[in-house]
Design a protein around this motif. Sequence first.
Motif, short mmCIF file in Angstrom:
data_model
loop_
_atom_site.label_atom_id
_atom_site.label_comp_id
_atom_site.label_asym_id
_atom_site.label_seq_id
_atom_site.Cartn_x
_atom_site.Cartn_y
_atom_site.Cartn_z
N TYR A 91 3.23 8.50 1.26
CA TYR A 91 1.95 8.90 0.68
C TYR A 91 0.86 7.93 1.14
N ALA A 92 1.21 6.62 1.12
CA ALA A 92 0.24 5.60 1.57
C ALA A 92 -0.10 5.81 3.04
N ARG A 93 0.91 6.12 3.86
CA ARG A 93 0.68 6.36 5.30
C ARG A 93 -0.33 7.49 5.48
N VAL A 103 8.55 -5.79 6.43
CA VAL A 103 8.91 -5.37 5.07
C VAL A 103 7.72 -5.22 4.13
N PRO A 104 6.59 -4.66 4.58
CA PRO A 104 5.45 -4.56 3.66
C PRO A 104 5.76 -3.62 2.49
N PHE A 105 6.69 -2.70 2.69
CA PHE A 105 7.05 -1.76 1.63
C PHE A 105 8.40 -2.12 1.01
N GLY A 106 8.87 -3.33 1.28
CA GLY A 106 10.17 -3.76 0.75
C GLY A 106 11.30 -3.16 1.57
N GLY A 107 12.46 -3.11 0.96
CA GLY A 107 13.62 -2.56 1.69
C GLY A 107 14.76 -2.31 0.73
N GLY A 108 15.72 -1.51 1.17
CA GLY A 108 16.87 -1.21 0.33
C GLY A 108 16.53 -0.17 -0.73
N PRO A 109 17.39 -0.05 -1.76
CA PRO A 109 17.21 1.02 -2.75
C PRO A 109 15.90 0.94 -3.54
N SER A 110 15.29 -0.26 -3.65
CA SER A 110 14.03 -0.38 -4.41
C SER A 110 12.81 -0.25 -3.53
N MET A 111 13.01 0.13 -2.28
CA MET A 111 11.87 0.23 -1.36
C MET A 111 10.78 1.15 -1.93
N CYS A 112 9.54 0.83 -1.59
CA CYS A 112 8.39 1.57 -2.13
C CYS A 112 8.54 3.09 -1.95
N PRO A 113 8.54 3.85 -3.05
CA PRO A 113 8.65 5.31 -2.91
C PRO A 113 7.33 5.94 -2.47
N GLY A 114 6.24 5.13 -2.47
CA GLY A 114 4.93 5.68 -2.12
C GLY A 114 4.58 5.48 -0.65
N LYS A 115 5.54 4.99 0.16
CA LYS A 115 5.22 4.62 1.55
C LYS A 115 4.60 5.78 2.34
N PRO A 160 -0.30 -6.29 1.57
CA PRO A 160 -0.92 -6.29 0.24
C PRO A 160 0.03 -6.82 -0.83
N ALA A 161 1.33 -6.49 -0.71
CA ALA A 161 2.31 -7.02 -1.68
C ALA A 161 2.98 -8.21 -0.99
N GLN A 162 2.91 -9.36 -1.63
CA GLN A 162 3.39 -10.58 -0.98
C GLN A 162 4.90 -10.67 -0.91
N PHE A 207 11.17 -9.86 -6.19
CA PHE A 207 12.38 -10.58 -6.57
C PHE A 207 13.63 -9.73 -6.33
N ARG A 208 14.71 -10.42 -6.06
CA ARG A 208 16.03 -9.81 -5.99
C ARG A 208 17.01 -10.72 -6.71
N GLU A 209 18.19 -10.19 -7.05
CA GLU A 209 19.22 -11.01 -7.68
C GLU A 209 20.42 -11.06 -6.73
N ILE A 219 -2.05 -0.71 -9.87
CA ILE A 219 -1.96 -1.90 -9.01
C ILE A 219 -1.08 -1.59 -7.80
N GLY A 220 0.06 -0.95 -8.04
CA GLY A 220 1.04 -0.72 -6.98
C GLY A 220 0.61 0.33 -5.97
N SER A 221 -0.23 1.28 -6.38
CA SER A 221 -0.59 2.34 -5.44
C SER A 221 -2.04 2.25 -4.99
N HIS A 222 -2.96 2.06 -5.95
CA HIS A 222 -4.38 2.07 -5.56
C HIS A 222 -4.77 0.76 -4.89
N GLU A 223 -4.44 -0.36 -5.56
CA GLU A 223 -4.85 -1.69 -5.06
C GLU A 223 -4.29 -1.96 -3.66
N THR A 224 -3.01 -1.60 -3.47
CA THR A 224 -2.36 -1.86 -2.18
C THR A 224 -3.05 -1.07 -1.06
N THR A 225 -3.24 0.23 -1.31
CA THR A 225 -3.78 1.10 -0.26
C THR A 225 -5.24 0.76 0.02
C1 HEM Z 1 -0.01 0.22 1.60
C2 HEM Z 1 0.38 0.65 0.43
C3 HEM Z 1 1.59 0.14 -0.33
C4 HEM Z 1 2.32 -1.00 -0.16
C5 HEM Z 1 2.11 -2.11 0.87
C6 HEM Z 1 3.37 -0.99 -1.17
C7 HEM Z 1 4.33 -1.99 -1.30
C8 HEM Z 1 5.37 -1.95 -2.22
C9 HEM Z 1 6.41 -2.95 -2.34
C10 HEM Z 1 6.54 -4.21 -1.48
C11 HEM Z 1 7.23 -2.58 -3.34
C12 HEM Z 1 8.50 -3.32 -3.81
C13 HEM Z 1 9.66 -2.80 -2.95
C14 HEM Z 1 10.93 -3.59 -3.06
O1 HEM Z 1 11.15 -4.30 -4.05
O2 HEM Z 1 11.76 -3.49 -2.12
C15 HEM Z 1 6.70 -1.34 -3.89
C16 HEM Z 1 7.25 -0.66 -4.94
C17 HEM Z 1 6.70 0.47 -5.50
N1 HEM Z 1 5.62 1.20 -5.02
FE1 HEM Z 1 4.51 0.74 -3.41
N2 HEM Z 1 3.25 0.15 -1.91
C18 HEM Z 1 2.18 0.87 -1.44
C19 HEM Z 1 1.72 2.09 -1.90
C20 HEM Z 1 2.26 2.78 -2.96
C21 HEM Z 1 1.78 4.07 -3.44
C22 HEM Z 1 0.63 4.85 -2.81
C23 HEM Z 1 2.55 4.38 -4.53
C24 HEM Z 1 2.50 5.60 -5.42
C25 HEM Z 1 1.82 6.68 -5.17
C26 HEM Z 1 3.50 3.30 -4.73
C27 HEM Z 1 4.43 3.25 -5.73
C28 HEM Z 1 5.41 2.27 -5.87
C29 HEM Z 1 6.39 2.24 -6.94
C30 HEM Z 1 6.51 3.25 -8.10
C31 HEM Z 1 7.21 1.11 -6.71
C32 HEM Z 1 8.40 0.62 -7.56
C33 HEM Z 1 9.72 1.14 -6.99
C34 HEM Z 1 10.95 0.64 -7.74
O3 HEM Z 1 10.87 -0.40 -8.42
O4 HEM Z 1 12.00 1.27 -7.62
N3 HEM Z 1 3.30 2.36 -3.75
N4 HEM Z 1 5.58 -0.97 -3.18
#
Ligand code: HEM
Length: 231
Positions: A183-185, A169-181, A108-110, A113-115, A39-45
């Motif tokens: 790769y997605a780019r 902030v489509p990829f979030g921000g701070g320490p939990s920011m998306c690690p796949g950013k 793609p990710a709406q 949550f944060r505390e 969901i987090g990597s395939h569905e978003t991209t």
């Molecule tokens: C356009 C594509 C993508 C979008 C918009 C997206 C967006 C996000 C967002 C909003 C978060 C939460 C960040 C936060 O809480 O600050 C997240 C987390 C995450 N994403 Fe992505 N993502 C994308 C692609 C990917 C890809 C390609 C991967 C892996 C190959 C990936 C792996 C993850 C993982 C593992 C987390 C959890 C990180 C954590 O909780 O520490 N994402 N992503």
Amino acid sequence: MECPHQHQDILSHMLIYCDENGQYLAEHDIVNKILGLLIGSHETTSTVCTFVVKYLAELPQNIYENVYQEQMAIAKSKAPGELLNWDDIQKMKYSWNVACEVIRLNPPAQGAFREAINDFIFDGFSIPKGWKLYWSANSTHKNPEYFPEPEKFDPSRFEGTGPAPYTYVPFGGGPSMCPGKEYARMELLVFMHNLVKRFKCETLFPNGNVTYNPTPIPAKGLPVRLIPHRS
Ligand code: HEM
């Protein structure tokens, strides 16, 4: 205990991973992580790929034309059969600005949550420490203070230093920011390269409604007519 890590796909990696006590991951843990990744990597991209096609087809054609010119300059610099490399990706600046604007309007990710780690006041509301907060990408991206005429498609918003920190902030921000950013780019830019190099697109139901499930998706799907370039 020594763990054999010669298998590099992620499922094999999880199945054979064991910690220092010889404990393997439980099946439900693996299921959870794989679902999360799908969901987090395939569905978003794939959602962004869908909207890139939609916008390139429906926007004024100068946007498509600029992406096309940028991608063809890269394509022409390659030998026959030579693959794209990391340097090519860095050259795709305009295409990435277009993708960023697509993502701004259709994150793609709406949100997530944060505390609250401290008591604080926001917009007159008192937020106590420990409360769970939801940040929303959609409303942040449509804030006219940071994105004038927020509904307007304008890739130039990302030129120079781009939007102010934490306003995009489509990829979030701070320490939990998306690690796949990154790769997605790369995935998105490689997709755009191969699409515009071969085709122009027309959507069969232009400007249709968008539904959410949970990512945005055109309500009637996105049937497209692909028009090959004349060589
Ligand atoms: C356009 C594509 C993508 C979008 C918009 C997206 C967006 C996000 C967002 C909003 C978060 C939460 C960040 C936060 O809480 O600050 C997240 C987390 C995450 N994403 Fe992505 N993502 C994308 C692609 C990917 C890809 C390609 C991967 C892996 C190959 C990936 C792996 C993850 C993982 C593992 C987390 C959890 C990180 C954590 O909780 O520490 N994402 N992503």
